[in-house]
Design a protein around this motif. Sequence first.
Motif, PDB file in Angstrom:
ATOM      1  N   THR A   1      62.766  30.487  76.030  1.00  0.00           N
ATOM      2  CA  THR A   1      62.860  30.926  74.630  1.00  0.00           C
ATOM      3  C   THR A   1      62.851  32.444  74.560  1.00  0.00           C
ATOM      4  O   THR A   1      63.646  33.049  73.826  1.00  0.00           O
ATOM      5  CB  THR A   1      61.690  30.349  73.799  1.00  0.00           C
ATOM      6  OG1 THR A   1      61.775  28.926  73.820  1.00  0.00           O
ATOM      7  CG2 THR A   1      61.738  30.842  72.360  1.00  0.00           C
ATOM      8  N   ARG A   2      61.991  33.071  75.346  1.00  0.00           N
ATOM      9  CA  ARG A   2      61.912  34.538  75.325  1.00  0.00           C
ATOM     10  C   ARG A   2      63.181  35.166  75.893  1.00  0.00           C
ATOM     11  O   ARG A   2      63.630  36.212  75.416  1.00  0.00           O
ATOM     12  CB  ARG A   2      60.667  35.003  76.061  1.00  0.00           C
ATOM     13  CG  ARG A   2      59.396  34.610  75.303  1.00  0.00           C
ATOM     14  CD  ARG A   2      58.162  35.288  75.835  1.00  0.00           C
ATOM     15  NE  ARG A   2      57.678  34.764  77.099  1.00  0.00           N
ATOM     16  CZ  ARG A   2      56.793  33.798  77.227  1.00  0.00           C
ATOM     17  NH1 ARG A   2      56.280  33.212  76.155  1.00  0.00           N
ATOM     18  NH2 ARG A   2      56.390  33.399  78.424  1.00  0.00           N
TER      19      ARG A   2
ATOM     20  N   HIS B   1      55.748  34.361  70.845  1.00  0.00           N
ATOM     21  CA  HIS B   1      56.729  34.771  71.852  1.00  0.00           C
ATOM     22  C   HIS B   1      57.030  36.268  71.719  1.00  0.00           C
ATOM     23  O   HIS B   1      57.114  36.990  72.718  1.00  0.00           O
ATOM     24  CB  HIS B   1      58.021  33.969  71.719  1.00  0.00           C
ATOM     25  CG  HIS B   1      57.940  32.577  72.254  1.00  0.00           C
ATOM     26  ND1 HIS B   1      57.757  32.305  73.594  1.00  0.00           N
ATOM     27  CD2 HIS B   1      58.024  31.375  71.636  1.00  0.00           C
ATOM     28  CE1 HIS B   1      57.740  30.994  73.778  1.00  0.00           C
ATOM     29  NE2 HIS B   1      57.892  30.402  72.596  1.00  0.00           N
TER      30      HIS B   1
ATOM     31  N   ILE C   1      57.193  31.552  67.144  1.00  0.00           N
ATOM     32  CA  ILE C   1      58.114  32.650  67.469  1.00  0.00           C
ATOM     33  C   ILE C   1      57.349  33.963  67.526  1.00  0.00           C
ATOM     34  O   ILE C   1      57.571  34.790  68.418  1.00  0.00           O
ATOM     35  CB  ILE C   1      59.267  32.726  66.442  1.00  0.00           C
ATOM     36  CG1 ILE C   1      60.217  31.541  66.615  1.00  0.00           C
ATOM     37  CG2 ILE C   1      60.023  34.053  66.558  1.00  0.00           C
ATOM     38  CD1 ILE C   1      60.970  31.504  67.932  1.00  0.00           C
TER      39      ILE C   1
ATOM     40  N   ASP D   1      59.853  32.443  80.433  1.00  0.00           N
ATOM     41  CA  ASP D   1      60.041  31.437  79.387  1.00  0.00           C
ATOM     42  C   ASP D   1      61.476  31.485  78.851  1.00  0.00           C
ATOM     43  O   ASP D   1      61.963  32.550  78.469  1.00  0.00           O
ATOM     44  CB  ASP D   1      59.053  31.691  78.243  1.00  0.00           C
ATOM     45  CG  ASP D   1      59.135  30.606  77.211  1.00  0.00           C
ATOM     46  OD1 ASP D   1      59.998  30.701  76.310  1.00  0.00           O
ATOM     47  OD2 ASP D   1      58.347  29.660  77.290  1.00  0.00           O
TER      48      ASP D   1
ATOM     49  N   PHE E   1      65.811  28.597  66.293  1.00  0.00           N
ATOM     50  CA  PHE E   1      64.863  27.807  67.061  1.00  0.00           C
ATOM     51  C   PHE E   1      64.215  26.727  66.200  1.00  0.00           C
ATOM     52  O   PHE E   1      63.954  26.939  65.026  1.00  0.00           O
ATOM     53  CB  PHE E   1      63.769  28.703  67.657  1.00  0.00           C
ATOM     54  CG  PHE E   1      64.300  29.733  68.607  1.00  0.00           C
ATOM     55  CD1 PHE E   1      64.618  29.388  69.908  1.00  0.00           C
ATOM     56  CD2 PHE E   1      64.504  31.039  68.183  1.00  0.00           C
ATOM     57  CE1 PHE E   1      65.119  30.337  70.789  1.00  0.00           C
ATOM     58  CE2 PHE E   1      65.000  31.994  69.056  1.00  0.00           C
ATOM     59  CZ  PHE E   1      65.310  31.645  70.355  1.00  0.00           C
TER      60      PHE E   1
ATOM     61  N   VAL F   1      66.178  33.888  75.604  1.00  0.00           N
ATOM     62  CA  VAL F   1      67.176  33.761  74.535  1.00  0.00           C
ATOM     63  C   VAL F   1      66.939  34.838  73.481  1.00  0.00           C
ATOM     64  O   VAL F   1      67.886  35.474  73.000  1.00  0.00           O
ATOM     65  CB  VAL F   1      67.146  32.346  73.899  1.00  0.00           C
ATOM     66  CG1 VAL F   1      67.987  32.292  72.643  1.00  0.00           C
ATOM     67  CG2 VAL F   1      67.616  31.309  74.896  1.00  0.00           C
ATOM     68  N   ILE F   2      65.687  35.073  73.143  1.00  0.00           N
ATOM     69  CA  ILE F   2      65.362  36.110  72.160  1.00  0.00           C
ATOM     70  C   ILE F   2      65.863  37.469  72.644  1.00  0.00           C
ATOM     71  O   ILE F   2      66.483  38.228  71.882  1.00  0.00           O
ATOM     72  CB  ILE F   2      63.842  36.149  71.863  1.00  0.00           C
ATOM     73  CG1 ILE F   2      63.435  34.895  71.091  1.00  0.00           C
ATOM     74  CG2 ILE F   2      63.469  37.417  71.091  1.00  0.00           C
ATOM     75  CD1 ILE F   2      61.929  34.707  70.943  1.00  0.00           C
TER      76      ILE F   2
END
Length: 107
Positions: free
Chosen positions: A16-17, A48, A45, A14, A38, A19-20
């Motif tokens: 988003t993950r 995630h 969040i 993913d 985000f 980027v985290i």
Amino acid sequence: MTAALDLAFSALSDPTRRVILAMLLEDDMAVTDVAEPFEMSLAAISKHLAILSRAGLISQEKRGRVKWCKLEPDALKEASVWMQSFGQFEAINLDAFEAFLAKSELA
């Protein structure tokens, strides 16, 4: 592949993950700080973060009323070793890598 490796690659699938994880490379962060860039809810969040935590890629710790997230870089060691076994492929030759994976899945 082992279950841990499956969890790691699933978590990394993913954007988003990913980027985290990149954000946590810099330093430990409070969950609210992780969520800030985000355009999604804190609950999203948190989901995630739970996936990343289950995969062992991050740890979470409560300090007072604030939950902090920390990158666990050793968790990617097994994935890194697995990926290095494909060193015979040039980085730009992804077609050959994809064909190899397709053959492996059929075997």
